[in-house]
Design an enzyme around this catalytic site. Structure first.
Site, short mmCIF file in Angstrom:
data_model
loop_
_atom_site.label_atom_id
_atom_site.label_comp_id
_atom_site.label_asym_id
_atom_site.label_seq_id
_atom_site.Cartn_x
_atom_site.Cartn_y
_atom_site.Cartn_z
N GLY A 33 8.02 -5.33 69.16
CA GLY A 33 7.85 -5.62 67.73
C GLY A 33 7.01 -4.53 67.07
O GLY A 33 6.43 -3.67 67.74
N ASP A 34 6.99 -4.55 65.73
CA ASP A 34 6.18 -3.62 64.93
C ASP A 34 6.54 -2.16 65.18
O ASP A 34 5.68 -1.27 65.10
CB ASP A 34 4.67 -3.85 65.20
CG ASP A 34 4.27 -5.29 64.93
OD1 ASP A 34 4.86 -5.90 64.02
OD2 ASP A 34 3.38 -5.80 65.62
N LYS A 39 10.35 -0.19 57.68
CA LYS A 39 10.44 1.09 56.99
C LYS A 39 11.86 1.65 57.10
O LYS A 39 12.40 2.21 56.15
CB LYS A 39 9.43 2.09 57.58
CG LYS A 39 9.41 3.34 56.74
CD LYS A 39 8.67 4.50 57.30
CE LYS A 39 9.02 5.67 56.39
NZ LYS A 39 8.54 6.95 56.84
N HIS A 62 6.73 -7.09 58.16
CA HIS A 62 7.27 -5.74 57.97
C HIS A 62 6.62 -5.13 56.74
O HIS A 62 6.69 -5.70 55.65
CB HIS A 62 8.79 -5.78 57.79
CG HIS A 62 9.50 -6.53 58.87
ND1 HIS A 62 10.70 -7.15 58.68
CD2 HIS A 62 9.17 -6.76 60.16
CE1 HIS A 62 11.09 -7.73 59.81
NE2 HIS A 62 10.16 -7.50 60.72
N THR A 319 -0.93 -11.41 61.34
CA THR A 319 -2.17 -12.11 61.68
C THR A 319 -3.40 -11.23 61.58
O THR A 319 -4.52 -11.72 61.73
CB THR A 319 -2.09 -12.65 63.14
OG1 THR A 319 -1.84 -11.53 64.00
CG2 THR A 319 -0.99 -13.67 63.30
N GLY A 320 -3.20 -9.94 61.37
CA GLY A 320 -4.34 -9.02 61.27
C GLY A 320 -4.98 -8.71 62.62
O GLY A 320 -5.97 -7.99 62.70
N ARG A 321 -4.41 -9.26 63.73
CA ARG A 321 -5.01 -9.02 65.05
C ARG A 321 -4.86 -7.54 65.43
O ARG A 321 -3.83 -6.93 65.13
CB ARG A 321 -4.28 -9.85 66.13
CG ARG A 321 -4.54 -11.34 66.04
CD ARG A 321 -3.77 -12.10 67.09
NE ARG A 321 -2.34 -12.17 66.79
CZ ARG A 321 -1.44 -12.75 67.57
NH1 ARG A 321 -1.80 -13.29 68.72
NH2 ARG A 321 -0.16 -12.80 67.22
P1 GDP Z 1 8.03 -3.79 61.83
O1 GDP Z 1 7.56 -5.16 62.12
O2 GDP Z 1 8.84 -3.21 62.93
O3 GDP Z 1 8.71 -3.66 60.49
O4 GDP Z 1 6.72 -2.87 61.74
P2 GDP Z 1 5.37 -3.23 60.93
O5 GDP Z 1 5.64 -3.03 59.48
O6 GDP Z 1 4.81 -4.52 61.36
O7 GDP Z 1 4.41 -2.12 61.51
C1 GDP Z 1 4.67 -0.78 61.39
C2 GDP Z 1 3.53 -0.14 60.56
O8 GDP Z 1 3.64 1.27 60.63
C3 GDP Z 1 3.62 -0.47 59.09
O9 GDP Z 1 2.32 -0.49 58.54
C4 GDP Z 1 4.41 0.71 58.50
O10 GDP Z 1 4.12 0.94 57.13
C5 GDP Z 1 3.88 1.83 59.35
N1 GDP Z 1 4.82 2.95 59.58
C6 GDP Z 1 6.16 2.91 59.78
N2 GDP Z 1 6.64 4.14 60.05
C7 GDP Z 1 5.57 4.97 60.02
C8 GDP Z 1 5.40 6.38 60.26
O11 GDP Z 1 6.33 7.10 60.58
N3 GDP Z 1 4.13 6.86 60.16
C9 GDP Z 1 3.06 6.09 59.83
N4 GDP Z 1 1.87 6.65 59.76
N5 GDP Z 1 3.19 4.77 59.62
C10 GDP Z 1 4.42 4.22 59.72
P1 IMO Z 2 7.98 -8.05 63.87
O1 IMO Z 2 9.27 -8.47 63.23
C1 IMO Z 2 4.89 -8.34 66.92
C2 IMO Z 2 4.69 -12.07 69.21
C3 IMO Z 2 3.40 -12.80 68.90
C4 IMO Z 2 3.16 -13.49 70.22
C5 IMO Z 2 4.57 -13.87 70.66
C6 IMO Z 2 4.94 -15.31 70.37
O2 IMO Z 2 6.88 -7.80 62.90
O3 IMO Z 2 8.20 -6.93 64.83
P2 IMO Z 2 5.43 -16.59 68.11
O4 IMO Z 2 4.53 -16.88 66.93
O5 IMO Z 2 6.66 -15.84 67.77
O6 IMO Z 2 5.72 -17.83 68.91
O7 IMO Z 2 4.53 -15.66 69.07
O8 IMO Z 2 5.45 -13.00 69.97
N1 IMO Z 2 5.50 -11.70 68.02
C7 IMO Z 2 5.44 -10.51 67.44
N2 IMO Z 2 4.68 -9.43 67.72
N3 IMO Z 2 5.79 -8.30 65.92
C8 IMO Z 2 6.57 -9.37 65.65
O9 IMO Z 2 7.53 -9.34 64.71
C9 IMO Z 2 6.41 -10.55 66.41
N4 IMO Z 2 7.01 -11.75 66.40
C10 IMO Z 2 6.45 -12.44 67.40
O10 IMO Z 2 2.37 -11.90 68.58
O11 IMO Z 2 2.64 -12.59 71.16
MG MG Z 3 5.77 -6.22 62.26
#
Ligand code: GDP
Ligand code: IMO
Ligand code: MG
Length: 446
Positions: A33-34, A39, A62, A319-321
Site C-alpha cells: 500500500g501507499d 498520484k 491517497h 491514520t497518521g501512523r
Molecule cells: P497511495 O495510497 O498508493 O495512493 O499512496 P499515498 O498517497 O498514501 O502515499 C504516497 C505519498 O507519496 C503521498 O503523500 C503522495 O503525495 C506522495 N508521492 C507520490 N509520488 C511521489 C513522488 O514521486 N515523490 C514524492 N516526493 N512524493 C510522492
Molecule cells: P492504500 O490504498 C497502507 C493495512 C493497515 C493494516 C492492515 C489491515 O492507501 O494503499 P484494515 O483497516 O484494512 O483492516 O487494516 O492493512 N492497510 C493499508 N496500509 N495503505 C493502505 O491503503 C491500506 N489499507 C489497509 O494499515 O496493517
Molecule cells: Mg495510501
C-alpha cells in the site's frame, strides 16, 4: 504488422485496433500500500475519464497534490479532481458520513462531481468500528494494526449475509432490523460498545438513514452503468485500493486487509470483466513501506529508517501512523507482478530515494525459495541478499522542472541505472516515472 478479424468479421489492423479501442486501465499497487497509486491515477485521468474504485473503504488513503493544494481521498478515486464520472463499486465498504464529507470537500473547491454509488456496496457503521477495535484488543500480541475503520467486520457482515447495503439506507425500518440482528449475533464483541443501549442504536439508525437524503440520488446498479460505458467505448480507469501484498488470500495473512486487492478483484468489485482491461499498471514505490504489523524482510531500523521516513514524508494518509520503511524487495514485486498479470510498471518517489548515498535492492532471499510468501510467513526464512547502487542526490525544484520538460533522456544517469536495473530484475518495463509530489513531476518513459 498483422491483421485479425474483429467480432464483426471485418479485417482490422492490430496496431490501429489497439489505439482505436478506448483504453481501459487498471492501476494497482504491488507492495504493502501507499505506493503512490493516487498520484498515478490522477496523472493518467482527464476530463473524459470514468474512474472506478472497487474494493476497500476509508482504510485507503491517497494523496494528490496540485497547484490548488493537497487533496486526500479515502473513498473517491484519486483522479476525482478532473474525471468525467466517478463510480464507487459494489465491492466497496462505505462509511456514508465519511463519503458525504469527501464529496462536499470536492464540491467546496468548485469542482464538479458526477458520482454513481453502487446500491450493492456495503455500509460501514459505528458498530463495526467498535467491533474492529474490540477484536484488535482481544488479539493482544497477535494484533494486526488495523486502521480501526470497521473494514474487517463490515466484510464479515457482507459474507454472513446480514450486512447493510447502500440501498438499505433508504429504509429506517430495515436499518433498525439489521442493526438489532447484528448486535444480537455479536453481543460479546460489542460488550464495550454504547450501542448495547437501544436508544443509542436507534439514534445511530436514524443518523444512517438521514444520509440517504444526500446519497440516495447517486445510488444505482453501477455494474449496468459501467457495462454501458464499456459498450460506448468510454475511457475508463479502475483504481485498486491498498497493495497486492495486503490481499486477503495472497498477502501476508493475517497481516492483510479484509478484501482481495489483486487485479481479479476488479471484476467481482465492479461487475466489469478483467478481459475488458487494455493495460494493467502496477505501481511501485522506489523503496518499500508498510503500516501496521506483519513481515517486512527489507525493513530498515534506527537512524537509517528515520531518515528515509522523514525524506519521504512516510506517515499514513489515513491514520497518521509512522510508516515502516525499507529497501525495494524484488522477490515480492516479481510475485505481485505475476499475481496481477501486470503489463507495465509506474515507479514513484525516485526523488526521495536518490538522496541516499548508497541504495540497496533486495534481489533474492538467499536460497531457492519457490514462493516468497513462504519465506515471509515462516515456512522458510527470508534472508535478503542485496545489490548496492549509488544515489543520485537530492533533486531541487528547478532540476525536477527541467527533467519534466526535457523528458526521460534528461534523468540523472544514476537514476536511469536504478530504473533500468529494476526493469531487468522484475522483467517489466517502467512506463511512468514519478520524481516529486506535485502532479506535474511525472514523466513518461517508453
Ligand atoms: P497511495 O495510497 O498508493 O495512493 O499512496 P499515498 O498517497 O498514501 O502515499 C504516497 C505519498 O507519496 C503521498 O503523500 C503522495 O503525495 C506522495 N508521492 C507520490 N509520488 C511521489 C513522488 O514521486 N515523490 C514524492 N516526493 N512524493 C510522492
Ligand atoms: P492504500 O490504498 C497502507 C493495512 C493497515 C493494516 C492492515 C489491515 O492507501 O494503499 P484494515 O483497516 O484494512 O483492516 O487494516 O492493512 N492497510 C493499508 N496500509 N495503505 C493502505 O491503503 C491500506 N489499507 C489497509 O494499515 O496493517
Ligand atoms: Mg495510501
Amino acid at each position: 504488422m498483422s491483421s485479425i478479424p474483429d467480432l464483426s468479421g471485418k479485417i482490422i489492423n492490430i496496431s490501429l485496433r489497439y489505439h482505436e479501442v478506448p483504453m481501459i486501465k487498471l492501476i494497482l499497487g504491488l507492495q504493502f500500500g501507499d505506493e503512490g497509486k493516487g498520484k498515478i491515477t490522477d496523472f493518467v485521468s482527464d476530463e473524459k475519464s470514468i474512474l472506478v474504485r472497487y474494493n476497500g473503504g476509508t482504510n485507503a488513503g491517497h494523496t494528490v497534490v496540485t497547484d490548488r493544494g493537497k487533496f486526500k481521498f479515502h473513498l473517491l478515486p484519486a483522479g476525482s479532481l478532473r474525471a468525467k464520472t466517478v463510480v464507487l463499486g459494489n465491492g466497496m465498504v462505505i462509511d456514508p458520513f465519511a463519503l458525504i464529507e469527501e464529496i462536499k470537500g470536492i464540491i467546496k473547491e468548485n469542482l464538479r462531481l458526477d458520482i454513481r454509488i453502487s446500491s450493492a456496496a456495503s455500509v460501514v457503521t459505528d458498530l463495526h468500528k467498535n467491533i474492529d477495535r474490540e477484536q484488535e484488543n482481544l488479539r493482544g500480541d497477535m494484533k494486526i494494526g488495523t486502521t480501526s475503520h470497521g473494514i474487517g467486520p463490515t466484510y464479515e457482515e457482507k459474507y454472513s449475509r446480514n450486512g447493510i447495503r447502500i440501498s438499505d439506507l433508504s429504509s429506517l425500518e430495515t436499518i433498525i432490523r439489521k442493526l438489532r440482528l447484528i448486535r444480537e449475533i455479536r453481543q460479546s464483541e460489542l460488550r464495550n460498545s454504547p450501542y448495547l443501549e437501544d436508544e443509542k442504536l436507534l439514534e445511530l439508525a436514524k443518523n444512517l438513514h438521514s444520509t440517504w437524503d444526500f446519497i440516495g440520488k447517486f445510488v444505482c446498479r453501477t455494474e449496468t452503468f459501467l457495462m454501458d460505458s464499456v459498450e460506448k467505448g468510454e475511457k475508463m480507469i479502475f483504481e485498486g485500493g491498498h497493495g497486492s501484498l495486503l490481499d486477503i488470500d495472497f498477502g501476508t495473512y493475517p497481516y492483510v486487509t479484509s478484501s482481495n486487492t489483486i487485479s481479479g478483484s476488479m471484476h467481482t468489485g465492479s461487475g466489469i470483466s478483467l478481459r475488458k482491461v487494455n493495460t494493467i499498471i502496477g505501481v511501485v514505490k522506489s523503496y518499500t513501506s508498510r503500516v501496521g504489523e506483519g513481515p517486512f524482510p527489507t525493513e530498515l531500523h534506527g537512524n537509517e529508517a528515520e531518515s528515509l521516513r522523514t525524506a519521504g514524508g512516510e506517515y499514513g494518509t489515513t491514520t497518521g501512523r509512522p510508516r515502516r520503511v525499507g529497501w525495494l524487495d524484488i522477490p515480492l514485486i516479481r510475485y505481485a507482478s505475476s499475481l496481477n498479470d501486470i503489463d507495465e510498471l509506474a515507479m514513484t518517489k525516485l526523488d526521495v530515494l536518490g538522496s541516499r548515498k548508497t541504495i540497496k535492492i533486495c534481489t533474492s532471499y538467499g536460497k531457492k525459495i519457490n514462493n516468497p510468501m513462504n519465506a515471509l510467513l515462516g515456512a522458510e526464512t527470508a534472508e535478503p541478499e542485496y545489490i548496492e547502487m549509488d544515489g543520485w542526490g537530492t533533486l531541487g525544484n528547478d532540476e525536477i522542472e527541467k527533467i519534466v520538460s526535457k523528458g526521460y533522456d534528461s534523468v540523472p544517469e544514476k537514476m536511469k541505472e536504478y530504473i533500468e536495473t529494476v526493469e531487468r530484475l522484475v522483467g517489466k518495463k517502467i512506463s511512468i516515472v514519478s520524481i516529486g509530489q506535485i502532479r506535474g513531476s511525472t514523466i513518461l518513459k517508453k
